[in-house]
Design a protein around this motif. Structure first.
Motif, PDB file in Angstrom:
ATOM      1  N   GLU A 142       0.872  -1.171   0.000  1.00  0.00           N
ATOM      2  CA  GLU A 142       0.000   0.000   0.000  1.00  0.00           C
ATOM      3  C   GLU A 142       0.913   1.226   0.000  1.00  0.00           C
ATOM      4  O   GLU A 142       1.433   1.627   1.038  1.00  0.00           O
ATOM      5  CB  GLU A 142      -0.910  -0.030   1.229  1.00  0.00           C
ATOM      6  CG  GLU A 142      -1.834  -1.240   1.252  1.00  0.00           C
ATOM      7  CD  GLU A 142      -2.663  -1.334   2.529  1.00  0.00           C
ATOM      8  OE1 GLU A 142      -2.597  -0.395   3.352  1.00  0.00           O
ATOM      9  OE2 GLU A 142      -3.357  -2.339   2.714  1.00  0.00           O
ATOM     10  N   ASP A 144       0.647   4.360  -0.203  1.00  0.00           N
ATOM     11  CA  ASP A 144       0.336   5.608   0.486  1.00  0.00           C
ATOM     12  C   ASP A 144       0.618   5.573   1.982  1.00  0.00           C
ATOM     13  O   ASP A 144       0.488   6.596   2.650  1.00  0.00           O
ATOM     14  CB  ASP A 144      -1.117   6.012   0.224  1.00  0.00           C
ATOM     15  CG  ASP A 144      -2.098   4.965   0.713  1.00  0.00           C
ATOM     16  OD1 ASP A 144      -1.714   3.784   0.827  1.00  0.00           O
ATOM     17  OD2 ASP A 144      -3.261   5.323   0.974  1.00  0.00           O
ATOM     18  N   ILE A 145       1.006   4.412   2.532  1.00  0.00           N
ATOM     19  CA  ILE A 145       1.367   4.377   3.957  1.00  0.00           C
ATOM     20  C   ILE A 145       2.843   4.023   4.148  1.00  0.00           C
ATOM     21  O   ILE A 145       3.272   3.760   5.263  1.00  0.00           O
ATOM     22  CB  ILE A 145       0.469   3.402   4.755  1.00  0.00           C
ATOM     23  CG1 ILE A 145       0.605   1.971   4.244  1.00  0.00           C
ATOM     24  CG2 ILE A 145      -0.987   3.851   4.707  1.00  0.00           C
ATOM     25  CD1 ILE A 145      -0.134   0.960   5.123  1.00  0.00           C
ATOM     26  N   TYR A 179      -4.364   2.692  -4.170  1.00  0.00           N
ATOM     27  CA  TYR A 179      -4.070   3.706  -3.165  1.00  0.00           C
ATOM     28  C   TYR A 179      -2.935   4.632  -3.624  1.00  0.00           C
ATOM     29  O   TYR A 179      -1.826   4.174  -3.924  1.00  0.00           O
ATOM     30  CB  TYR A 179      -3.658   3.051  -1.845  1.00  0.00           C
ATOM     31  CG  TYR A 179      -4.717   2.199  -1.192  1.00  0.00           C
ATOM     32  CD1 TYR A 179      -6.066   2.527  -1.297  1.00  0.00           C
ATOM     33  CD2 TYR A 179      -4.365   1.062  -0.469  1.00  0.00           C
ATOM     34  CE1 TYR A 179      -7.032   1.751  -0.683  1.00  0.00           C
ATOM     35  CE2 TYR A 179      -5.329   0.277   0.155  1.00  0.00           C
ATOM     36  CZ  TYR A 179      -6.662   0.624   0.032  1.00  0.00           C
ATOM     37  OH  TYR A 179      -7.609  -0.150   0.641  1.00  0.00           O
ATOM     38  N   ARG A 251      -7.128   5.875   4.847  1.00  0.00           N
ATOM     39  CA  ARG A 251      -5.668   5.809   4.869  1.00  0.00           C
ATOM     40  C   ARG A 251      -5.156   5.900   6.303  1.00  0.00           C
ATOM     41  O   ARG A 251      -4.241   5.163   6.698  1.00  0.00           O
ATOM     42  CB  ARG A 251      -5.091   6.946   4.035  1.00  0.00           C
ATOM     43  CG  ARG A 251      -3.554   6.899   3.899  1.00  0.00           C
ATOM     44  CD  ARG A 251      -3.061   8.028   3.002  1.00  0.00           C
ATOM     45  NE  ARG A 251      -3.763   8.000   1.749  1.00  0.00           N
ATOM     46  CZ  ARG A 251      -4.385   9.059   1.218  1.00  0.00           C
ATOM     47  NH1 ARG A 251      -4.387  10.222   1.852  1.00  0.00           N
ATOM     48  NH2 ARG A 251      -5.004   8.954   0.067  1.00  0.00           N
ATOM     49  N   ARG A 254      -5.585   2.595   7.968  1.00  0.00           N
ATOM     50  CA  ARG A 254      -4.620   1.592   7.518  1.00  0.00           C
ATOM     51  C   ARG A 254      -3.243   1.847   8.109  1.00  0.00           C
ATOM     52  O   ARG A 254      -2.482   0.918   8.376  1.00  0.00           O
ATOM     53  CB  ARG A 254      -4.567   1.576   5.983  1.00  0.00           C
ATOM     54  CG  ARG A 254      -5.813   0.954   5.365  1.00  0.00           C
ATOM     55  CD  ARG A 254      -5.712   0.826   3.859  1.00  0.00           C
ATOM     56  NE  ARG A 254      -5.811   2.110   3.190  1.00  0.00           N
ATOM     57  CZ  ARG A 254      -4.815   2.734   2.585  1.00  0.00           C
ATOM     58  NH1 ARG A 254      -3.619   2.183   2.562  1.00  0.00           N
ATOM     59  NH2 ARG A 254      -4.993   3.893   1.998  1.00  0.00           N
ATOM     60  N   ARG A 255      -2.906   3.115   8.292  1.00  0.00           N
ATOM     61  CA  ARG A 255      -1.607   3.428   8.908  1.00  0.00           C
ATOM     62  C   ARG A 255      -1.558   2.918  10.344  1.00  0.00           C
ATOM     63  O   ARG A 255      -0.550   2.371  10.786  1.00  0.00           O
ATOM     64  CB  ARG A 255      -1.371   4.942   8.862  1.00  0.00           C
ATOM     65  CG  ARG A 255      -0.895   5.422   7.502  1.00  0.00           C
ATOM     66  CD  ARG A 255      -0.666   6.912   7.478  1.00  0.00           C
ATOM     67  NE  ARG A 255      -0.040   7.316   6.227  1.00  0.00           N
ATOM     68  CZ  ARG A 255      -0.276   8.472   5.628  1.00  0.00           C
ATOM     69  NH1 ARG A 255      -1.105   9.337   6.173  1.00  0.00           N
ATOM     70  NH2 ARG A 255       0.326   8.769   4.491  1.00  0.00           N
TER      71      ARG A 255
END
Length: 276
Positions: A142, A144-145, A179, A251, A254-255
């Motif tokens: 992913e 974006d993290i 993402y 997001r 998920r982080r």
């Protein structure tokens, strides 16, 4: 504004784990969907061709669509390619470079960690047959993290590896899971790609940014007539904003989840060291 259908597939196979059902479509259903596109006069192009046309200011014909596959699974060669070839259809295949010739280990949580991936010989053969090979990172994270450095490495190294293996330029990219943040899109552009796809489950548009192209996930539940209906009518959103508030909230969640996983691994590692 012209609505542009970019279809997204992953696997074309009869054999899949129950948890992977959303991402796999039986060959007979894929064949029926492609036949419907042909009967309705759709002519697929590659994402690279879309980007080049957009950059040159040339319009797309009304019956243009795009067929994309994420991951680079072996069943593309066995299940999808014969159908695409029979209609003279072009497509774009986004490949996870770190697992070429191996298995889709990142799908272990869905019971698909042993699904075979395409090897370099078959990728070169597909490239020679007119299938565009795009990049889909090294390990399917992913993006974006990740940290800036980790994301840069995933985006750049997948391009370098595929270009080395194919002996040709790799021009387009797809974000794993769809993402991407504004920073991730900028990193893709700085890496030398000319376009990148997200998911969005929406039609794209001739006004949409080339690094936030929306796609529609096609599942086995979609009958051929319904697929044409989705592509021809306004039932789907068109080019939704890439940075919606709901995406930011997801997001952040998920982080936190990734942080918990990292802490759990740290504690397990520490326990093993103390026990050894």
């Amino acid at each position: 504004m012209q609505a542009i259908p970019i279809l997204l597939y992953h696997s074309v196979s009869e054999d899949f784990a129950p948890a992977y059902r959303h991402w796999s479509i039986p060959p007979a259903k894929f064949k029926a969907q492609m036949a419907a596109l042909a009967e309705c006069g759709y002519r697929p192009m590659t994402v690279q061709e879309l980007a080049l046309l957009r950059r040159s200011g040339q319009p797309l014909s009304r019956r243009t669509c795009f067929i994309t596959f994420d991951d680079g699974l072996l069943d593309f060669f066995e299940g999808a390619m014969p159908v695409l070839t029979s209609h003279g259809f072009r497509a774009t295949l986004f490949v996870v470079s770190g697992f070429v010739g191996r298995t889709s280990r990142w799908l272990t949580c869905l019971g698909e960690g042993n699904r075979p991936m395409l090897d370099w010989r078959k990728l070169r053969e597909l490239h020679g047959l007119g299938i565009e090979i795009g990049a889909h990172t090294v390990s399917h994270p992913e993006l974006d993290i990740l940290t800036h450095q980790q994301a840069t490495r995933e985006i750049q190294d997948s391009k370098f590896a595929l270009e080395d293996g194919l002996g040709d330029t790799v021009a387009t990219f797809a974000y794993p899971h769809g993402y991407a943040t504004r920073t991730i899109r900028r990193l893709a552009e700085e890496a030398g790609y000319i376009a990148a796809c997200r998911v969005g489950n929406a039609l794209s548009a001739d006004t949409e940014g080339l690094f936030e192209l929306s796609r529609v996930t096609v599942t086995s539940d979609i009958a051929p007539a319904d697929l044409i209906d989705l592509m021809d009518t306004s039932r789907l959103p068109v080019a939704p904003p890439a940075d919606r508030l709901i995406a930011r909230g997801w997001r952040a969640a998920r982080r936190v989840r990734a942080l918990h996983r990292s802490l759990a691994r740290t504690f397990r590692s520490g326990g093993q060291e103390r026990d050894s």
